[in-house]
Design a protein around this motif. Structure first.
Motif, mmCIF file in Angstrom:
data_model
loop_
_atom_site.group_PDB
_atom_site.id
_atom_site.type_symbol
_atom_site.label_atom_id
_atom_site.label_comp_id
_atom_site.label_asym_id
_atom_site.label_seq_id
_atom_site.Cartn_x
_atom_site.Cartn_y
_atom_site.Cartn_z
ATOM 1 N N ALA A 143 0.995 -1.349 -0.064
ATOM 2 C CA ALA A 143 0.061 -0.081 0.367
ATOM 3 C C ALA A 143 0.903 1.259 -0.279
ATOM 4 O O ALA A 143 0.263 2.486 -0.937
ATOM 5 C CB ALA A 143 -0.984 -0.097 1.431
ATOM 6 N N LEU A 144 1.734 1.191 0.858
ATOM 7 C CA LEU A 144 3.043 1.596 0.769
ATOM 8 C C LEU A 144 3.894 2.922 -0.162
ATOM 9 O O LEU A 144 3.650 3.568 -1.033
ATOM 10 C CB LEU A 144 3.665 2.453 2.139
ATOM 11 C CG LEU A 144 4.689 3.222 2.287
ATOM 12 C CD1 LEU A 144 3.815 4.859 2.991
ATOM 13 C CD2 LEU A 144 5.622 2.634 3.348
ATOM 14 N N SER A 145 4.054 1.569 -1.185
ATOM 15 C CA SER A 145 4.951 1.875 -2.481
ATOM 16 C C SER A 145 4.495 2.318 -3.124
ATOM 17 O O SER A 145 4.837 2.641 -4.306
ATOM 18 C CB SER A 145 4.752 0.216 -2.954
ATOM 19 O OG SER A 145 3.678 -0.264 -3.356
ATOM 20 N N PHE A 146 2.574 2.082 -3.215
ATOM 21 C CA PHE A 146 1.997 3.030 -4.298
ATOM 22 C C PHE A 146 1.729 4.548 -4.332
ATOM 23 O O PHE A 146 2.194 5.610 -5.628
ATOM 24 C CB PHE A 146 -0.020 3.002 -4.704
ATOM 25 C CG PHE A 146 0.084 1.271 -5.049
ATOM 26 C CD1 PHE A 146 0.197 0.883 -6.313
ATOM 27 C CD2 PHE A 146 -0.239 0.313 -3.899
ATOM 28 C CE1 PHE A 146 0.178 -0.601 -6.488
ATOM 29 C CE2 PHE A 146 -0.113 -0.681 -4.741
ATOM 30 C CZ PHE A 146 -0.250 -1.183 -5.717
ATOM 31 N N THR A 147 2.186 5.101 -2.992
ATOM 32 C CA THR A 147 3.649 6.034 -3.043
ATOM 33 C C THR A 147 3.593 7.143 -3.660
ATOM 34 O O THR A 147 4.297 8.008 -4.561
ATOM 35 C CB THR A 147 3.445 6.643 -1.168
ATOM 36 O OG1 THR A 147 2.695 5.917 -0.835
ATOM 37 C CG2 THR A 147 3.365 8.465 -1.205
ATOM 38 N N ALA A 148 4.730 6.059 -4.114
ATOM 39 C CA ALA A 148 5.884 6.506 -4.728
ATOM 40 C C ALA A 148 5.909 6.689 -6.444
ATOM 41 O O ALA A 148 6.008 7.261 -7.218
ATOM 42 C CB ALA A 148 7.055 4.962 -5.163
ATOM 43 N N VAL A 149 4.658 5.882 -6.941
ATOM 44 C CA VAL A 149 4.051 5.542 -8.066
ATOM 45 C C VAL A 149 3.101 7.099 -8.283
ATOM 46 O O VAL A 149 3.768 7.881 -9.369
ATOM 47 C CB VAL A 149 3.602 4.940 -8.973
ATOM 48 C CG1 VAL A 149 3.034 4.645 -10.358
ATOM 49 C CG2 VAL A 149 4.259 3.734 -8.419
ATOM 50 N N ILE A 150 2.679 7.477 -6.937
ATOM 51 C CA ILE A 150 1.896 8.462 -6.999
ATOM 52 C C ILE A 150 2.859 10.475 -7.018
ATOM 53 O O ILE A 150 2.352 10.799 -8.652
ATOM 54 C CB ILE A 150 0.762 8.866 -6.282
ATOM 55 C CG1 ILE A 150 -0.286 7.401 -6.300
ATOM 56 C CG2 ILE A 150 -0.303 9.643 -5.869
ATOM 57 C CD1 ILE A 150 -0.704 7.525 -5.324
ATOM 58 N N ILE A 151 3.228 9.725 -6.710
ATOM 59 C CA ILE A 151 4.178 11.021 -6.169
ATOM 60 C C ILE A 151 5.676 11.393 -7.724
ATOM 61 O O ILE A 151 5.544 12.488 -8.359
ATOM 62 C CB ILE A 151 5.149 10.964 -5.433
ATOM 63 C CG1 ILE A 151 4.892 11.282 -3.722
ATOM 64 C CG2 ILE A 151 6.607 12.230 -5.672
ATOM 65 C CD1 ILE A 151 5.230 11.375 -2.638
ATOM 66 N N ALA A 152 5.794 10.236 -8.517
ATOM 67 C CA ALA A 152 6.395 10.656 -9.632
ATOM 68 C C ALA A 152 5.498 11.318 -10.581
ATOM 69 O O ALA A 152 5.710 11.957 -11.540
ATOM 70 C CB ALA A 152 6.819 9.237 -10.123
ATOM 71 N N LEU A 153 4.306 10.025 -10.730
ATOM 72 C CA LEU A 153 3.362 11.373 -11.794
ATOM 73 C C LEU A 153 3.073 12.281 -11.531
ATOM 74 O O LEU A 153 2.642 13.839 -13.132
ATOM 75 C CB LEU A 153 1.803 10.498 -11.903
ATOM 76 C CG LEU A 153 1.979 9.283 -11.835
ATOM 77 C CD1 LEU A 153 1.063 8.252 -11.858
ATOM 78 C CD2 LEU A 153 2.001 8.790 -13.658
ATOM 79 N N ILE A 154 2.746 12.828 -10.232
ATOM 80 C CA ILE A 154 2.193 14.448 -9.807
ATOM 81 C C ILE A 154 4.450 15.328 -10.549
ATOM 82 O O ILE A 154 3.537 16.276 -11.161
ATOM 83 C CB ILE A 154 2.377 14.669 -8.597
ATOM 84 C CG1 ILE A 154 0.709 14.061 -8.293
ATOM 85 C CG2 ILE A 154 1.999 16.006 -8.225
ATOM 86 C CD1 ILE A 154 0.575 13.829 -6.758
ATOM 87 N N ALA A 155 5.088 14.775 -9.637
ATOM 88 C CA ALA A 155 6.458 15.547 -9.382
ATOM 89 C C ALA A 155 6.785 15.458 -11.197
ATOM 90 O O ALA A 155 7.874 16.828 -12.028
ATOM 91 C CB ALA A 155 6.983 14.198 -9.409
ATOM 92 N N MET A 156 6.563 15.142 -12.765
ATOM 93 C CA MET A 156 7.167 15.147 -13.850
ATOM 94 C C MET A 156 6.283 15.599 -14.474
ATOM 95 O O MET A 156 7.068 16.274 -15.548
ATOM 96 C CB MET A 156 6.516 13.443 -14.769
ATOM 97 C CG MET A 156 7.193 12.716 -14.605
ATOM 98 S SD MET A 156 7.584 11.163 -15.326
ATOM 99 C CE MET A 156 5.729 10.367 -14.620
ATOM 100 N N ARG A 157 4.543 16.234 -14.113
ATOM 101 C CA ARG A 157 4.700 18.132 -14.583
ATOM 102 C C ARG A 157 3.709 17.331 -15.839
ATOM 103 O O ARG A 157 4.444 18.159 -16.655
ATOM 104 C CB ARG A 157 5.400 19.063 -14.614
ATOM 105 C CG ARG A 157 4.895 19.401 -12.823
ATOM 106 C CD ARG A 157 6.234 20.446 -12.476
ATOM 107 N NE ARG A 157 5.996 20.844 -11.490
ATOM 108 C CZ ARG A 157 5.247 21.868 -10.786
ATOM 109 N NH1 ARG A 157 4.599 21.685 -11.027
ATOM 110 N NH2 ARG A 157 5.790 21.667 -9.282
#
Length: 413
Positions: free
Chosen positions: A179-193
Motif C-alpha cells: 500500500a505504501l509503495s503506490f505512494t512512489a508512483v503517485i508522487i512520480a506522476l505528479i512530479a513529472m508535470r
C-alpha cells in the motif's frame, strides 16, 4: 556512464517514472507472495491458490479492451493516479483484514478480483503514457524494455523480501508495505508535470466500441500477424509457470529448492533479455526478434518437455523466459509504434487482453491435458501448437506483398 544506461533513462521524467515504478513493482510482488501464502495457510487448498491466480488475471481478458478505450477518452495522468490510489486502498484493506485476523478466505479472494480489475485498468494507462514520458517516439522501444527490466528485477527482489517478512512478521505487514509503495508512483506522476489534456473526439467516433478498435487494427499488419502469435504464446507457453511445482517433483524428484532454481532460471533469462531490449532505439531490431523468437519458444518448450537433467532444464528455461519476453515486448513496441497516439490506449488494451488475459484460459487447458496425459505430453503439445500457429501466421505474412511495406510505413522507417 550514460552510454551504459538505457537511452530512455536519459530523460529526467522517465527516470522519475522508473524509480516510482520499480518501488511499486517490488511491493506488488511482495503482496502477491503474501496473499498466496495467506490463502494457503488459511485453507490448505491448492485449488484455492489456483482460484486466486485466476481471479487476479481474468479481468485482463474482460476489462482490458474497455480500459484501453477509456484511456483514450480521459486525462491519462489523472486516470493513472486514480487507479493507483484505488490499488493502495485495496492493499490497505487487505492489511487491515489480515491484522484483525479475518480468516474467511472468500474476503481475500474477492479482494484479489478487485485488485486484478484495477490493475487491468492501470496497465493500458501506464503503457499509453510511456511515449509521452520519454517525449521522443524513437525512445519508446527502450522505455518498454526498461519497463520489462523493472518487472523482472521486481520478480527477483520482491519474493525475497516477502519471504523475510513472512518469516519474521505477518502477511499484514506485506500488504501494508505494498500500500505504501503506490505512494512512489503517485508522487512520480505528479512530479513529472506531464501535459494531460482531454483527448479530442472526432465526429461520429463512439467512446468505447470494441468493433471500432478491431476494424482499425485490421488495417495494420502489426495487429493482423503479431496478435495471433502473442495469443498463442499466452495460451500455450505461459502456463508452464503454474505447473512448475509439479514439474520440479515429477521431472526431477525435487522440492522447493528445485522449484526455486527453475523459476530463478526463467527470471535470469528474462532479465538479461529485458536489459538488451532496454538498450534499443530502433524498431528494426524488434522486427527481427518478433519473427524468430516464437519459433525458439516452441522448440525450447518441446525440448524442455523431454529433459530430465536439471542443469539442461535450467538452461532451457532461461532461453524460454528470454524468448517469451522478447516476443511480448517486441510485439508491444511494434504495435505502439504503428498507431496514432489517439488510438494508443485501445490498441494496448487489445494487446493486454491477448497476452495477459488469455493466460488463465491456457492454465485451465494445460492443467486438463496434463491431468489426463501427463506433464511431458502436455508441454510438448503446447510447443507444437505454438509452432503451427507461428508457422501459419509467418506464411501469411510472407504471402502478403504489401504487408512489409505497410508495416515499415506505420513504423516510420
Amino acid at each position: 556512464m550514460a552510454s551504459f544506461l538505457p537511452p530512455a533513462l536519459s530523460k529526467p521524467r522517465f527516470r522519475l517514472f522508473a524509480t516510482g515504478q520499480a518501488i511499486s513493482i517490488i511491493g506488488g510482488w511482495i503482496q502477491q507472495i503474501a496473499l498466496s501464502w495467506l490463502i494457503y495457510r488459511l485453507s490448505g487448498s491448492v485449488f484455492l491458490l489456483g482460484v486466486s491466480g485466476f481471479l487476479t488475471q481474468i479481468p485482463f481478458l474482460v476489462v482490458s479492451p474497455f480500459a484501453g478505450a477509456l484511456t483514450d477518452r480521459v486525462r491519462r495522468v489523472r486516470m493513472l493516479i486514480t487507479v493507483n490510489v484505488v490499488l493502495a486502498v485495496l492493499a490497505s484493506i487487505l492489511a487491515t483484514m489480515a491484522a484483525l485476523g479475518v480468516d474467511d478466505v472468500r474476503f481475500y479472494l474477492a479482494l484479489a478480483l478487485c485488485s486484478g480489475t484495477a490493475t487491468a485498468f492501470e496497465t493500458p494507462g501506464r503503457q499509453a503514457l510511456l511515449s509521452i514520458i520519454v517525449e521522443d517516439r524513437k525512445l519508446l522501444p527502450s522505455a518498454i524494455g526498461v519497463n520489462s527490466m523493472l518487472f523482472n528485477m521486481g520478480r527477483i527482489i520482491g519474493p525475497s523480501i516477502a519471504g523475510i517478512l513472512l518469516l519474521r512478521l505477518t502477511e499484514a505487514w506485506c500488504f501494508a508495505l505494498n500500500a505504501l509503495s503506490f505512494t512512489a508512483v503517485i508522487i512520480a506522476l505528479i512530479a513529472m508535470r506531464l501535459p494531460d489534456p482531454v483527448p479530442s473526439r472526432k465526429d461520429g467516433e463512439r467512446g468505447i466500441a470494441l468493433r471500432e478498435t478491431i476494424n482499425y487494427l485490421k488495417q495494420h499488419p502489426a495487429a493482423r500477424y503479431l496478435l495471433p502469435t502473442v495469443t498463442a504464446v499466452a495460451i500455450f507457453a505461459l502456463p508452464y509457470q503454474h505447473i512448475m511445482p509439479s514439474i520440479a517433483v515429477n521431472f526431477f524428484g525435487g522440492n522447493t529448492s528445485t522449484l526455486g532454481l527453475l523459476m530463478s532460471s526463467v527470471g535470469a533469462g528474462a532479465l538479461v533479455t529485458a536489459i538488451v531490449l532496454a538498450m534499443q532505439t530502433s524498431t528494426r531490431v524488434q522486427l527481427s526478434l518478433v519473427r524468430f523468437a516464437p519459433f525458439i519458444i516452441a522448440l525450447t518448450l518441446i525440448a524442455f518437455s523431454q529433459s530430465r537433467s536439471l542443469p539442461l532444464s535450467m538452461f532451457l528455461l532461461a532461453i524460454l523466459g528470454g524468448s517469451i519476453l522478447m516476443t511480448s515486448a517486441s510485439t508491444n513496441t511494434i504495435m505502439q509504434q504503428s498507431v496514432e497516439d489517439a488510438w494508443r490506449g485501445r490498441v494496448i488494451g487489445i494487446y493486454v487482453m491477448c497476452f495477459i488475459g488469455m493466460a488463465p484460459l491456457g492454465n485451465l487447458l494445460t492443467g486438463a491435458i496434463a491431468e489426463h496425459f501427463g506433464l511431458g505430453p502436455a508441454l510438448a503439445f503446447n510447443g507444437l501448437m505454438i509452432l503451427i500457429t507461428v508457422g501459419f501466421t509467418q506464411y501469411r505474412f510472407a504471402s502478403d506483398p504489401t504487408a512489409m511495406e505497410r508495416l515499415k510505413t506505420d513504423l516510420g522507417s
